[in-house]
Design a protein around this motif. Structure first.
Motif: not given
Length: 203
Positions: A2-8, A54-61
């Protein structure tokens, strides 16, 4: 995923929301399932489900995503020897197979509900926050999680690999607003909040 749209501060509660969804899906089949912090689901003291977030960040955007993996014992009866005494399946408790497509639909519906509660809690908290941090509304997600959990009040071993290297014995006092477990060290009496690790019930 899922795209994370929540605050930390809300994102920290994803593991509890995921565990709650699994527990409620299992309970919908008549099994008395309970949550053990953080998100293990047990039936009759044996593990029927585990969740990994787990969380991760996409390489492109550079968008942030949350990956949730669920291991759930549905129709299996055989377990590795080292898990035989501690694992259980729905089939073992129900005495029959569970139709997997129907179970998956129930599980996804419960995920939608749990993550909806998480988003609702954040919206309510932001609307009520006057900057003082006081009088914020209670989390509906955490209230529901507590109702499903049997961790509070238990004597436990705590550790990051609690089966092999338990660190200390404690009593579970509750769950913190950020999802951490509040423990009282049985030897020192100190109150500790842990945000990762495992519990092993002693009673």
């Amino acid at each position: 995923v899922m795209a994370n749209t929540l605050l930390p501060e809300s994102m920290r509660l994803y593991p509890l929301a995921a565990g709650m969804a699994c527990c409620e899906a299992i309970r919908s089949y008549g099994l008395e399932a309970h949550l053990k912090w953080v998100n293990d689901v047990q039936v009759a003291g044996r593990k029927i489900c585990g969740v990994l977030c787990e969380s991760f960040t996409s390489a492109l955007f550079a968008e942030e995503y949350v990956l949730i993996g669920v291991g759930l014992n549905v129709n299996n009866l055989a377990f590795p020897a080292e898990l035989g005494a501690t694992a259980v399946s729905m089939k073992e408790r129900l005495g029959h197979d569970t139709e997997l497509a129907g179970f998956a639909a129930r599980l996804l519906a419960k995920f939608s509900w749990s993550f909806g509660l998480l988003c609702h809690d954040e919206a309510q908290r932001l609307a009520a926050d006057d900057g003082s941090g006081a009088n914020l509304p209670e989390s509906l997600l955490l209230a529901a999680w507590r109702q499903l959990s049997d961790s509070v009040g238990r004597k436990v071993w705590f550790g990051f690999d609690v089966q092999q290297q338990p660190q200390y014995r404690a009593e579970v006092l509750g769950i913190a607003p950020d999802g951490g477990v509040i423990l009282r060290h049985l030897e020192s009496g100190a109150e500790i909040v842990e945000h990762s690790g495992e519990l092993l019930y002693l009673d």
